[in-house]
Scaffold this active site. Structure first.
Site, PDB file in Angstrom:
ATOM      1  N   HIS A   1      -4.065   0.429   6.745  1.00  0.00           N
ATOM      2  CA  HIS A   1      -3.849  -0.416   7.928  1.00  0.00           C
ATOM      3  C   HIS A   1      -5.025  -0.339   8.916  1.00  0.00           C
ATOM      4  O   HIS A   1      -5.577  -1.355   9.318  1.00  0.00           O
ATOM      5  CB  HIS A   1      -2.581   0.016   8.682  1.00  0.00           C
ATOM      6  CG  HIS A   1      -1.319  -0.075   7.873  1.00  0.00           C
ATOM      7  ND1 HIS A   1      -1.097  -1.059   6.952  1.00  0.00           N
ATOM      8  CD2 HIS A   1      -0.194   0.692   7.869  1.00  0.00           C
ATOM      9  CE1 HIS A   1       0.094  -0.903   6.411  1.00  0.00           C
ATOM     10  NE2 HIS A   1       0.663   0.161   6.952  1.00  0.00           N
TER      11      HIS A   1
ATOM     12  N   LEU B   1      -1.957  -6.834   8.267  1.00  0.00           N
ATOM     13  CA  LEU B   1      -2.804  -8.026   8.399  1.00  0.00           C
ATOM     14  C   LEU B   1      -1.989  -9.245   8.823  1.00  0.00           C
ATOM     15  O   LEU B   1      -2.530 -10.249   9.255  1.00  0.00           O
ATOM     16  CB  LEU B   1      -3.534  -8.307   7.080  1.00  0.00           C
ATOM     17  CG  LEU B   1      -4.533  -7.220   6.672  1.00  0.00           C
ATOM     18  CD1 LEU B   1      -5.175  -7.556   5.341  1.00  0.00           C
ATOM     19  CD2 LEU B   1      -5.608  -7.057   7.738  1.00  0.00           C
TER      20      LEU B   1
ATOM     21  N   ASP C   1      -1.240  -5.735   2.642  1.00  0.00           N
ATOM     22  CA  ASP C   1      -1.203  -4.759   3.723  1.00  0.00           C
ATOM     23  C   ASP C   1      -0.490  -5.476   4.861  1.00  0.00           C
ATOM     24  O   ASP C   1      -1.032  -6.427   5.434  1.00  0.00           O
ATOM     25  CB  ASP C   1      -2.645  -4.404   4.123  1.00  0.00           C
ATOM     26  CG  ASP C   1      -2.680  -3.329   5.183  1.00  0.00           C
ATOM     27  OD1 ASP C   1      -1.940  -3.473   6.177  1.00  0.00           O
ATOM     28  OD2 ASP C   1      -3.435  -2.352   5.031  1.00  0.00           O
ATOM     29  N   HIS C   2       0.736  -5.068   5.167  1.00  0.00           N
ATOM     30  CA  HIS C   2       1.528  -5.900   6.082  1.00  0.00           C
ATOM     31  C   HIS C   2       0.960  -5.931   7.505  1.00  0.00           C
ATOM     32  O   HIS C   2       1.307  -6.792   8.294  1.00  0.00           O
ATOM     33  CB  HIS C   2       3.008  -5.504   6.055  1.00  0.00           C
ATOM     34  CG  HIS C   2       3.375  -4.287   6.849  1.00  0.00           C
ATOM     35  ND1 HIS C   2       3.209  -3.009   6.387  1.00  0.00           N
ATOM     36  CD2 HIS C   2       3.915  -4.166   8.083  1.00  0.00           C
ATOM     37  CE1 HIS C   2       3.642  -2.154   7.293  1.00  0.00           C
ATOM     38  NE2 HIS C   2       4.072  -2.822   8.342  1.00  0.00           N
TER      39      HIS C   2
ATOM     40  N   LYS D   1       2.898  10.296  13.617  1.00  0.00           N
ATOM     41  CA  LYS D   1       4.345  10.088  13.703  1.00  0.00           C
ATOM     42  C   LYS D   1       4.894  11.066  14.728  1.00  0.00           C
ATOM     43  O   LYS D   1       4.288  12.102  14.980  1.00  0.00           O
ATOM     44  CB  LYS D   1       4.988  10.333  12.337  1.00  0.00           C
ATOM     45  CG  LYS D   1       4.668   9.228  11.342  1.00  0.00           C
ATOM     46  CD  LYS D   1       5.485   9.361  10.074  1.00  0.00           C
ATOM     47  CE  LYS D   1       5.264   8.178   9.149  1.00  0.00           C
ATOM     48  NZ  LYS D   1       5.980   6.953   9.530  1.00  0.00           N
TER      49      LYS D   1
ATOM     50  N   ASP E   1      -1.274   7.025   4.337  1.00  0.00           N
ATOM     51  CA  ASP E   1      -0.179   6.107   4.678  1.00  0.00           C
ATOM     52  C   ASP E   1      -0.637   5.048   5.687  1.00  0.00           C
ATOM     53  O   ASP E   1      -0.212   3.897   5.612  1.00  0.00           O
ATOM     54  CB  ASP E   1       0.990   6.909   5.267  1.00  0.00           C
ATOM     55  CG  ASP E   1       2.242   6.059   5.479  1.00  0.00           C
ATOM     56  OD1 ASP E   1       2.575   5.264   4.579  1.00  0.00           O
ATOM     57  OD2 ASP E   1       2.880   6.182   6.551  1.00  0.00           O
TER      58      ASP E   1
ATOM     59  N   LYS F   1       0.858  -1.175   0.000  1.00  0.00           N
ATOM     60  CA  LYS F   1       0.000   0.000   0.000  1.00  0.00           C
ATOM     61  C   LYS F   1       0.901   1.233   0.000  1.00  0.00           C
ATOM     62  O   LYS F   1       2.083   1.102   0.315  1.00  0.00           O
ATOM     63  CB  LYS F   1      -0.936   0.022   1.198  1.00  0.00           C
ATOM     64  CG  LYS F   1      -0.389  -0.426   2.544  1.00  0.00           C
ATOM     65  CD  LYS F   1       0.757   0.306   3.182  1.00  0.00           C
ATOM     66  CE  LYS F   1       0.652   1.790   3.350  1.00  0.00           C
ATOM     67  NZ  LYS F   1       1.780   2.364   4.101  1.00  0.00           N
TER      68      LYS F   1
HETATM   69  N1  LIG Z   1       8.527   2.659   5.820  1.00  0.00           N
HETATM   70  C1  LIG Z   1       7.989   1.516   6.240  1.00  0.00           C
HETATM   71  O1  LIG Z   1       8.253   1.034   7.334  1.00  0.00           O
HETATM   72  C2  LIG Z   1       7.023   0.793   5.374  1.00  0.00           C
HETATM   73  C3  LIG Z   1       6.791   1.168   4.067  1.00  0.00           C
HETATM   74  N2  LIG Z   1       5.872   0.504   3.303  1.00  0.00           N
HETATM   75  C4  LIG Z   1       5.627   0.858   1.941  1.00  0.00           C
HETATM   76  O2  LIG Z   1       6.846   0.787   1.208  1.00  0.00           O
HETATM   77  C5  LIG Z   1       6.839   1.753   0.187  1.00  0.00           C
HETATM   78  C6  LIG Z   1       8.072   2.625   0.281  1.00  0.00           C
HETATM   79  O3  LIG Z   1       8.101   3.322   1.531  1.00  0.00           O
HETATM   80  P1  LIG Z   1       9.493   3.715   2.203  1.00  0.00           P
HETATM   81  O4  LIG Z   1      10.305   2.489   2.436  1.00  0.00           O
HETATM   82  O5  LIG Z   1       9.171   4.553   3.387  1.00  0.00           O
HETATM   83  O6  LIG Z   1      10.135   4.608   1.062  1.00  0.00           O
HETATM   84  P2  LIG Z   1      11.641   5.071   0.785  1.00  0.00           P
HETATM   85  O7  LIG Z   1      11.551   6.467   0.319  1.00  0.00           O
HETATM   86  O8  LIG Z   1      12.491   4.768   1.982  1.00  0.00           O
HETATM   87  O9  LIG Z   1      12.119   4.175  -0.453  1.00  0.00           O
HETATM   88  C7  LIG Z   1      12.235   2.755  -0.414  1.00  0.00           C
HETATM   89  C8  LIG Z   1      13.232   2.266  -1.466  1.00  0.00           C
HETATM   90  O10 LIG Z   1      12.849   2.717  -2.781  1.00  0.00           O
HETATM   91  C9  LIG Z   1      14.013   3.136  -3.484  1.00  0.00           C
HETATM   92  N3  LIG Z   1      13.691   4.237  -4.393  1.00  0.00           N
HETATM   93  C10 LIG Z   1      13.100   5.408  -4.070  1.00  0.00           C
HETATM   94  N4  LIG Z   1      12.940   6.186  -5.165  1.00  0.00           N
HETATM   95  C11 LIG Z   1      13.485   5.475  -6.201  1.00  0.00           C
HETATM   96  C12 LIG Z   1      13.628   5.728  -7.613  1.00  0.00           C
HETATM   97  N5  LIG Z   1      13.173   6.853  -8.173  1.00  0.00           N
HETATM   98  N6  LIG Z   1      14.218   4.769  -8.372  1.00  0.00           N
HETATM   99  C13 LIG Z   1      14.649   3.610  -7.820  1.00  0.00           C
HETATM  100  N7  LIG Z   1      14.536   3.319  -6.498  1.00  0.00           N
HETATM  101  C14 LIG Z   1      13.955   4.229  -5.704  1.00  0.00           C
HETATM  102  C15 LIG Z   1      14.954   3.615  -2.408  1.00  0.00           C
HETATM  103  O11 LIG Z   1      16.274   3.358  -2.883  1.00  0.00           O
HETATM  104  P3  LIG Z   1      17.529   4.232  -2.367  1.00  0.00           P
HETATM  105  O12 LIG Z   1      17.677   3.942  -0.896  1.00  0.00           O
HETATM  106  O13 LIG Z   1      18.630   3.717  -3.199  1.00  0.00           O
HETATM  107  O14 LIG Z   1      17.151   5.651  -2.620  1.00  0.00           O
HETATM  108  C16 LIG Z   1      14.635   2.751  -1.221  1.00  0.00           C
HETATM  109  O15 LIG Z   1      15.467   1.589  -1.182  1.00  0.00           O
HETATM  110  C17 LIG Z   1       5.539   2.523   0.311  1.00  0.00           C
HETATM  111  O16 LIG Z   1       4.601   1.966  -0.580  1.00  0.00           O
HETATM  112  C18 LIG Z   1       5.117   2.259   1.748  1.00  0.00           C
HETATM  113  O17 LIG Z   1       3.736   2.326   1.899  1.00  0.00           O
HETATM  114  C19 LIG Z   1       5.194  -0.542   3.822  1.00  0.00           C
HETATM  115  C20 LIG Z   1       5.409  -0.960   5.071  1.00  0.00           C
HETATM  116  C21 LIG Z   1       6.331  -0.348   5.951  1.00  0.00           C
HETATM  117  O1  LIG Z   2       3.219   1.084   6.190  1.00  0.00           O
HETATM  118  C1  LIG Z   2       3.866   1.737   6.967  1.00  0.00           C
HETATM  119  O2  LIG Z   2       4.155   1.212   8.157  1.00  0.00           O
HETATM  120  C2  LIG Z   2       5.238   1.720   8.922  1.00  0.00           C
HETATM  121  C3  LIG Z   2       5.104   1.102  10.311  1.00  0.00           C
HETATM  122  O3  LIG Z   2       5.140  -0.292  10.206  1.00  0.00           O
HETATM  123  P1  LIG Z   2       5.494  -1.194  11.448  1.00  0.00           P
HETATM  124  O4  LIG Z   2       5.305  -2.573  10.941  1.00  0.00           O
HETATM  125  O5  LIG Z   2       6.889  -0.867  11.829  1.00  0.00           O
HETATM  126  O6  LIG Z   2       4.526  -0.840  12.551  1.00  0.00           O
HETATM  127  C4  LIG Z   2       5.246   3.226   8.943  1.00  0.00           C
HETATM  128  O7  LIG Z   2       6.394   3.707   9.619  1.00  0.00           O
HETATM  129  C5  LIG Z   2       5.263   3.736   7.506  1.00  0.00           C
HETATM  130  O8  LIG Z   2       5.126   5.150   7.510  1.00  0.00           O
HETATM  131  C6  LIG Z   2       4.142   3.152   6.691  1.00  0.00           C
HETATM  132  O9  LIG Z   2       4.341   3.408   5.309  1.00  0.00           O
END
Ligand SMILES: NC(=O)C1=CN([C@@H]2O[C@H](COP(=O)(O)OP(=O)(O)OC[C@H]3O[C@@H](n4cnc5c(N)ncnc54)[C@H](OP(=O)(O)O)[C@@H]3O)[C@@H](O)[C@H]2O)C=CC1
Ligand SMILES: O=C1O[C@H](COP(=O)(O)O)[C@@H](O)[C@H](O)[C@H]1O
Length: 238
Positions: free
Chosen positions: A136, A76, A73-74, A232, A131, A44
């Protein structure tokens, strides 16, 4: 390179949604399995609204068939959430109490004690509602409030969740509060405010906190507020 044995390919897209399609295009053209299946897991948020969600599905289907796409949706998969159905439907004590007769309100709280911390790029274009709340927390709400499914098969659970979502009253603006975290000091350490994060655009008004009261218009839940809160950089991780 693929050897003589069957090799299945699974791609897990934990990347910002704006690059989903480019990645799927490259993966399907250059890295599809020749001998086994190729599947893609998409995190998501799946679009910003129903129009962009439909456009994303259309885009993905240029390269994949529906049975290759897994929208997940992690939350779940979290133990607490997985146990919710067991608690409700396998427990003779809880099931009769699970209604407006005995429950005054339901609170769904997501609280993180850290901010974006250099990961504001993706977050800023979505905000806390898209987000966390729309996916979630709404999934958990639907699991909590649904009627007993015919079976615990995915399709039957999904049908019951859809009925809950369709019974919900449209959200009213006066039932929502939004906010954004500022710089704060904890244990002698000063943490930057949201807009001081270098990955967040200057002057961003994206909400990092939201609270909303939601209502389900059915016999079981009529008049019971479902209070959602997500934020946050709050005091606790919960
Ligand atoms: N943050 C979290 O804990 C969670 C996030 N998600 C989902 O994961 C997804 C990403 O979120 P998040 O991890 O916070 O995002 P980030 O901005 O941290 O990006 C994640 C990864 O995507 C890569 N990336 C970003 N932009 C580009 C690009 N233009 N081209 C190629 N690679 C790219 C980054 O690589 P690099 O590091 O090399 O820039 C990084 O490894 C979302 O859909 C979010 O909902 C789901 C569950 C938990
Ligand atoms: O999906 C997301 O979840 C994380 C939080 O996940 P958790 O498993 O560590 O509770 C959140 O930080 C992030 O913004 C969101 O994209």
């Amino acid at each position: 390179m693929q050897g003589p044995r069957v090799s299945n390919h699974l791609f897990y897209l934990s990347i910002p949604p704006n690059i989903f399609l480019d990645v799927v295009k490259c993966a399907s053209k250059s890295a599809s399995s020749v001998s086994g299946w190729t599947r893609v897991i998409v995190e998501k948020p799946f679009g910003r609204d129903s129009e962009s969600s439909a456009a994303l599905t259309k885009g993905l289907k240029q390269y994949l068939t529906e049975d290759q796409i897994f929208r997940i949706d992690h939350y779940l998969g979290k133990e607490l959430v997985e146990n919710l159905s067991v608690l409700r439907f396998s427990n003779l004590v809880f099931e009769p109490l699970w209604s407006r007769q005995y429950i005054r309100n339901v609170q769904l709280i997501f609280s993180e004690d850290f901010g974006t911390e250099g990961r504001g790029g993706y977050f800023d274009s979505y905000g806390i509602i898209r987000d966390i709340m729309q996916n979630h927390l709404l999934q958990i709400l639907a699991l909590f409030a649904m009627e007993t499914p015919i079976s615990l098969e995915a399709e039957d659970i999904r049908n019951e969740k859809v009925k809950v979502l369709r019974s919900m009253k449209p959200l009213r603006l006066e039932d929502v509060v939004i906010g954004q975290y500022k710089s704060h000091t904890k244990g002698g350490i000063t943490y930057p405010g949201y807009t001081e994060d270098k990955t967040v655009p200057k002057g961003s008004l994206t909400p990092t906190f939201a609270a909303a009261a939601l209502f389900i218009n059915n016999a079981r839940w009529d008049g019971v507020p479902f209070l959602m809160k997500a934020g946050k950089a709050l005091h606790t991780k919960q």
